[in-house]
Design a protein around this motif. Structure first.
Motif, PDB file in Angstrom:
ATOM      1  N   LYS A 111       0.842  -1.196   0.000  1.00  0.00           N
ATOM      2  CA  LYS A 111       0.000   0.000   0.000  1.00  0.00           C
ATOM      3  C   LYS A 111       0.879   1.249   0.000  1.00  0.00           C
ATOM      4  O   LYS A 111       1.920   1.249   0.640  1.00  0.00           O
ATOM      5  CB  LYS A 111      -0.893  -0.013   1.253  1.00  0.00           C
ATOM      6  CG  LYS A 111      -1.825  -1.205   1.334  1.00  0.00           C
ATOM      7  CD  LYS A 111      -2.583  -1.242   2.651  1.00  0.00           C
ATOM      8  CE  LYS A 111      -1.659  -1.458   3.823  1.00  0.00           C
ATOM      9  NZ  LYS A 111      -2.362  -1.600   5.117  1.00  0.00           N
ATOM     10  N   THR A 116      -0.816  -3.729  -5.632  1.00  0.00           N
ATOM     11  CA  THR A 116      -1.240  -4.465  -4.439  1.00  0.00           C
ATOM     12  C   THR A 116      -2.749  -4.653  -4.423  1.00  0.00           C
ATOM     13  O   THR A 116      -3.251  -5.754  -4.170  1.00  0.00           O
ATOM     14  CB  THR A 116      -0.796  -3.714  -3.174  1.00  0.00           C
ATOM     15  OG1 THR A 116       0.614  -3.546  -3.216  1.00  0.00           O
ATOM     16  CG2 THR A 116      -1.194  -4.454  -1.920  1.00  0.00           C
ATOM     17  N   TYR A 117      -3.480  -3.603  -4.720  1.00  0.00           N
ATOM     18  CA  TYR A 117      -4.941  -3.670  -4.711  1.00  0.00           C
ATOM     19  C   TYR A 117      -5.446  -4.506  -5.890  1.00  0.00           C
ATOM     20  O   TYR A 117      -6.429  -5.245  -5.762  1.00  0.00           O
ATOM     21  CB  TYR A 117      -5.521  -2.257  -4.764  1.00  0.00           C
ATOM     22  CG  TYR A 117      -5.210  -1.468  -3.510  1.00  0.00           C
ATOM     23  CD1 TYR A 117      -6.118  -1.394  -2.458  1.00  0.00           C
ATOM     24  CD2 TYR A 117      -4.003  -0.801  -3.353  1.00  0.00           C
ATOM     25  CE1 TYR A 117      -5.841  -0.683  -1.302  1.00  0.00           C
ATOM     26  CE2 TYR A 117      -3.704  -0.086  -2.203  1.00  0.00           C
ATOM     27  CZ  TYR A 117      -4.625  -0.036  -1.182  1.00  0.00           C
ATOM     28  OH  TYR A 117      -4.333   0.659  -0.036  1.00  0.00           O
ATOM     29  N   TYR A 119      -3.856  -6.986  -7.336  1.00  0.00           N
ATOM     30  CA  TYR A 119      -3.586  -8.396  -7.036  1.00  0.00           C
ATOM     31  C   TYR A 119      -4.589  -8.936  -6.018  1.00  0.00           C
ATOM     32  O   TYR A 119      -5.107 -10.054  -6.174  1.00  0.00           O
ATOM     33  CB  TYR A 119      -2.165  -8.552  -6.505  1.00  0.00           C
ATOM     34  CG  TYR A 119      -1.816  -9.979  -6.143  1.00  0.00           C
ATOM     35  CD1 TYR A 119      -1.499 -10.911  -7.139  1.00  0.00           C
ATOM     36  CD2 TYR A 119      -1.818 -10.395  -4.820  1.00  0.00           C
ATOM     37  CE1 TYR A 119      -1.188 -12.219  -6.813  1.00  0.00           C
ATOM     38  CE2 TYR A 119      -1.510 -11.708  -4.481  1.00  0.00           C
ATOM     39  CZ  TYR A 119      -1.194 -12.612  -5.482  1.00  0.00           C
ATOM     40  OH  TYR A 119      -0.892 -13.912  -5.146  1.00  0.00           O
ATOM     41  N   ALA A 120      -4.885  -8.151  -4.968  1.00  0.00           N
ATOM     42  CA  ALA A 120      -5.852  -8.594  -3.954  1.00  0.00           C
ATOM     43  C   ALA A 120      -7.230  -8.787  -4.574  1.00  0.00           C
ATOM     44  O   ALA A 120      -7.918  -9.780  -4.288  1.00  0.00           O
ATOM     45  CB  ALA A 120      -5.909  -7.567  -2.826  1.00  0.00           C
ATOM     46  N   GLN A 123      -7.313 -12.034  -6.530  1.00  0.00           N
ATOM     47  CA  GLN A 123      -7.401 -13.219  -5.675  1.00  0.00           C
ATOM     48  C   GLN A 123      -8.804 -13.370  -5.089  1.00  0.00           C
ATOM     49  O   GLN A 123      -9.331 -14.483  -5.002  1.00  0.00           O
ATOM     50  CB  GLN A 123      -6.368 -13.128  -4.545  1.00  0.00           C
ATOM     51  CG  GLN A 123      -4.926 -13.110  -5.022  1.00  0.00           C
ATOM     52  CD  GLN A 123      -4.616 -14.265  -5.970  1.00  0.00           C
ATOM     53  OE1 GLN A 123      -4.810 -15.430  -5.631  1.00  0.00           O
ATOM     54  NE2 GLN A 123      -4.147 -13.936  -7.158  1.00  0.00           N
ATOM     55  N   ILE A 124      -9.420 -12.286  -4.688  1.00  0.00           N
ATOM     56  CA  ILE A 124     -10.790 -12.339  -4.174  1.00  0.00           C
ATOM     57  C   ILE A 124     -11.743 -12.825  -5.256  1.00  0.00           C
ATOM     58  O   ILE A 124     -12.630 -13.650  -5.008  1.00  0.00           O
ATOM     59  CB  ILE A 124     -11.215 -10.957  -3.639  1.00  0.00           C
ATOM     60  CG1 ILE A 124     -10.387 -10.594  -2.407  1.00  0.00           C
ATOM     61  CG2 ILE A 124     -12.704 -10.935  -3.302  1.00  0.00           C
ATOM     62  CD1 ILE A 124     -10.581  -9.174  -1.936  1.00  0.00           C
ATOM     63  N   ILE A 139     -12.637  -1.279   1.360  1.00  0.00           N
ATOM     64  CA  ILE A 139     -11.243  -1.309   1.794  1.00  0.00           C
ATOM     65  C   ILE A 139     -11.135  -0.542   3.103  1.00  0.00           C
ATOM     66  O   ILE A 139     -11.409   0.661   3.158  1.00  0.00           O
ATOM     67  CB  ILE A 139     -10.318  -0.713   0.718  1.00  0.00           C
ATOM     68  CG1 ILE A 139     -10.443  -1.529  -0.578  1.00  0.00           C
ATOM     69  CG2 ILE A 139      -8.874  -0.685   1.198  1.00  0.00           C
ATOM     70  CD1 ILE A 139      -9.628  -0.991  -1.733  1.00  0.00           C
ATOM     71  N   SER A 175      -5.858  -4.657 -13.937  1.00  0.00           N
ATOM     72  CA  SER A 175      -6.818  -5.455 -13.180  1.00  0.00           C
ATOM     73  C   SER A 175      -7.704  -6.260 -14.124  1.00  0.00           C
ATOM     74  O   SER A 175      -8.128  -5.779 -15.178  1.00  0.00           O
ATOM     75  CB  SER A 175      -7.687  -4.545 -12.313  1.00  0.00           C
ATOM     76  OG  SER A 175      -8.677  -5.287 -11.659  1.00  0.00           O
TER      77      SER A 175
END
Length: 298
Positions: A111, A116-117, A119-120, A123-124, A139, A175
């Motif tokens: 962050k 980072t966001y 990738y998260a 994965q979600i 978030i 994304s």
């Protein structure tokens, strides 16, 4: 490190077999900062081989990958503790002081950086039930500088709309999460909790807002505090408050203390100088954040 004794044959052998360092990966703040800073500067300025005699500053220097640029984090103490971001600030400053050159990172992750966001979110999405599309992300964070800023940057990257918050760099990673009806729907909401780095007691706007609320409550029951109609509605500060008042879990400050602090420059911590640091929602604690998400999802 100073050697008290000459190198043994085994140590000389290991030194001869030493492979020059090709890149530096910085993941978190060390225990002994001064030792780590010295070794890092040695490695960078000798281009990865501290055995060599230093001649000149290499350009470009070794690739450096770093993450977690949080300047502070919340610990047990009343004030936030220095984090990895503070360590990196020291490294950058020392490198500039010694070499007159700027330290350049090959990559910055964690962050508030978009990768980072993204990738998260990926994965979600991969873990979603039956591959169902995720249309909303909440978030939550306690640090406006990294948690909220990153969330707002990610929201901006998804909607494709540039706000007046300021400029930002996009990551190399795109994304895979897609959203429908973006013009009518906010795909990301940033939620700031007041139990960590952000402390309302050192937020000037919080105190002023609280003082304004008190003024309105007093004027509703005491005509002496009503604003002059000929002057329009103005923010009036009551002049006859003599005792301490508290109207929330956080505020415990004398009016005179607030007045004195406002008269000095930089008396308050600047949480929201950058508009990217402004959250969509501010709550007292994590439980309130969860309840907000549940109620908002019904």
């Amino acid at each position: 490190m100073l050697l008290k004794n000459p190198l043994t044959d085994e140590q000389k052998k290991l030194q001869a077999e030493f492979r020059p360092i090709e890149a530096i990966l910085l993941l978190g703040e060390p225990i002994n900062w001064e030792c780590s800073l010295q070794i890092l500067l040695d490695v960078i300025m000798t281009n990865g081989d501290p055995r060599k005699q230093f001649k000149f500053v290499p350009f470009p220097h070794l690739p450096i990958i770093a993450c977690n640029k949080d300047l502070t984090f919340k610990g047990a103490a009343s004030l936030p503790r220095f984090g990895h971001g503070a360590f990196l600030e020291c490294l950058e400053t020392l490198y500039m002081k010694v070499t007159r050159n700027e330290l350049v990172y090959e990559y910055l992750m964690g962050k508030p950086y978009l990768i980072t966001y993204e990738y998260a979110a990926e994965q979600i999405q991969n873990l979603s039930k039956n591959g169902q599309r995720i249309n909303k992300f909440y978030i939550i964070g306690d640090n406006p500088e990294v948690d909220v800023r990153g969330a707002n940057l990610y929201k901006e990257s998804l909607t494709g709309e540039k706000s007046n918050r300021g400029s930002t760099k996009t990551s190399r990673r795109q994304s895979t999460v897609e959203f429908l009806n973006q013009s009518l729907f906010k795909p990301v909401e940033s939620i700031l909790v007041c139990t960590g780095v952000y402390n309302p007691q050192s937020d000037m706007l919080y105190h002023l807002r609280n003082l304004f609320d008190k003024s309105l409550r007093r004027s509703s029951i005491n005509p002496e505090f009503l604003p002059n109609e000929s002057e329009g509605i103005t923010l009036t500060v009551p002049q006859q408050i003599t005792k301490k008042e508290s109207s929330s879990n956080f505020l415990d400050v004398e009016i005179m203390q607030l007045k004195e602090a406002l008269s000095r420059k930089n008396s308050f911590i600047s949480y929201f100088d950058n508009q990217y640091n402004i959250p969509d929602v501010t709550v007292d604690n994590l439980l309130d954040a969860v309840n907000y998400i549940i109620n908002n999802s019904k």
